[in-house]
Design an enzyme around this catalytic site. Structure first.
Site, PDB file in Angstrom:
ATOM      1  N   GLY A   9       0.843  -1.205   0.000  1.00 30.01           N
ATOM      2  CA  GLY A   9       0.000   0.000   0.000  1.00 30.01           C
ATOM      3  C   GLY A   9       0.871   1.245   0.000  1.00 30.01           C
ATOM      4  N   GLY A  12      -0.421   5.021  -1.184  1.00 31.92           N
ATOM      5  CA  GLY A  12      -1.472   5.742  -0.464  1.00 31.92           C
ATOM      6  C   GLY A  12      -0.948   6.938   0.317  1.00 31.92           C
ATOM      7  CB  ILE A  36      -3.683  -2.823  -5.943  1.00 31.59           C
ATOM      8  CG1 ILE A  36      -4.602  -3.731  -6.745  1.00 31.59           C
ATOM      9  CG2 ILE A  36      -4.267  -1.426  -5.875  1.00 31.59           C
ATOM     10  CD1 ILE A  36      -4.572  -5.144  -6.286  1.00 31.59           C
ATOM     11  CE1 TYR A 143      -9.755   1.741   8.088  1.00 31.88           C
ATOM     12  CE2 TYR A 143     -10.646   3.435   9.528  1.00 31.88           C
ATOM     13  CZ  TYR A 143      -9.574   2.846   8.904  1.00 31.88           C
ATOM     14  OH  TYR A 143      -8.325   3.346   9.088  1.00 31.88           O
TER      15      TYR A 143
HETATM   16  N1  SER Z   1      -8.769   8.658   8.582  1.00 32.04           N
HETATM   17  C1  SER Z   1      -9.557   7.470   8.792  1.00 32.04           C
HETATM   18  C2  SER Z   1     -10.920   7.633   8.219  1.00 32.04           C
HETATM   19  O1  SER Z   1     -11.416   8.748   8.232  1.00 32.04           O
HETATM   20  C3  SER Z   1      -9.646   7.155  10.247  1.00 32.04           C
HETATM   21  O2  SER Z   1      -8.627   6.290  10.566  1.00 32.04           O
HETATM   22  O3  SER Z   1     -11.509   6.676   7.837  1.00 32.04           O
END
Ligand code: SER
Length: 319
Positions: A9, A12, A36, A143
């Site tokens: 990654g 990013g 990726i 998440y």
């Molecule tokens: N920056 C992230 C988000 O906003 C939080 O870890 O998803």
């Protein structure tokens, strides 16, 4: 052990700056970047780069064998806002990639592992002010669920198999080099871009939404510090609370207006408001400060200064 590092990654927001920093410390031949796709040419062209699907165990293992990797930073993840649009994809990406590297570490192919967690592990029932390290954790986003479960697995692999995995709960990260993607805290980066381009910004969170935030340089420092610490100093093997500053969109506006007095902001909260409302306003990170001497440097006004100066410079260079 001379570190031979793989960053998964690497294109990013955090991965790209971590790659540059680690290359400046360990030399570019010792730091392999992977992602990726080739979506950050700066990273692709600045050293060895591998196309790598973090969900494909065999490819990850082949890459680790090929470059004789001993240290991995797993920075690939789907963040909170995108995760709500693709819940199962977020689950699969975030969990598959973690299990692959944990299992490779368990088998002895990886000696040291960094995996980021997030303030998203907390939820609406968590105390919001100065949120403790150990507290109620009922995350309401996919998440957040992946990060909370991931923390449990990291601790389990450490306790059961001796895996040297280290983790911090990043707050919102603010940087000017690479844009964030798909997070709830992304407004805190967008606002500076729009301040320079249009002198105004429409914010997707309400003016009083307070969230924990950090400048990228502090986030990179924390990441390097925890990875450099002696194993016995790392007393928490799930993930450490980590904090720098907390502020609202209104506070940011006032900070920007010190440089751009005519800057204006309007508010149009969307689905991300509910996510932000479920997260802490501020974080107690005393364990990180005690165990491995964590200390942040950048205040909100420092961040504003860095962001506006560097984005303006970038604009001049590209024009
Ligand atoms: N920056 C992230 C988000 O906003 C939080 O870890 O998803």
């Amino acid at each position: 052990m001379t570190p031979k590092i793989l960053i998964i990654g690497a294109c990013g927001q955090i991965g790209s700056e971590l790659t540059h920093k680690l290359r400046s410390i360990h030399g570019k031949d010792n730091v392999i970047a992977s992602d990726i796709s080739y979506n950050n040419l700066d990273i692709v062209n600045s050293g060895t780069f591998e196309i790598l699907d973090a969900q494909d165990y065999t490819s990850v293992k082949i890459c680790i064998d090929k470059h004789q990797i001993n240290t991995v930073y797993l920075m690939a993840a789907m963040l909170s806002a995108t995760g709500e649009k693709y819940p199962l994809k977020a689950w699969d990406l975030n969990m598959d990639s973690l299990f692959h590297v944990l299992n490779l570490a368990k088998e002895g192919f990886i000696k040291k592992l960094f995996w980021p967690s997030s303030i998203a592990v907390f939820g609406p029932t968590t105390p919001k002010e100065n949120t403790p390290q150990y507290t109620i954790m009922e995350p309401s986003t996919v998440y957040g669920i992946t990060k909370q479960v991931g923390e449990r697995w990291c601790e389990y692999y450490h306790n059961q198999y001796g895996v040297d995995v280290r983790s911090i709960r990043y707050p919102g990260i603010i940087s000017w080099k690479t844009l964030p993607g798909g997070g709830t805290t992304d407004y805190a980066v967008e606002i500076y871009h729009k301040a320079i381009a249009d002198n105004k910004y429409e914010c997707f969170l309400s003016e009083e939404t307070e969230l924990p935030m950090m400048f990228m340089d502090d986030a990179i420092k924390a990441t390097l510090d925890i990875m450099d610490a002696k194993p016995e100093a790392i007393k928490i093997r799930s993930s450490y609370n980590l904090s720098a500053v907390s502020f609202t969109p209104k506070d940011m506006t006032q900070s920007i207006q010190k440089h751009l007095p005519d800057f204006t902001i309007s508010y149009k909260p969307d689905f991300r408001q509910k996510i932000a409302d479920s997260w802490p306003k501020s974080i107690d990170d005393s364990n990180a400060r005690e165990d491995w001497s964590w200390k942040h440097s950048f205040s909100l006004d420092d961040i504003t200064n860095e962001m506006l100066t560097n984005l303006k410079k970038k604009e001049v260079e590209t024009n």
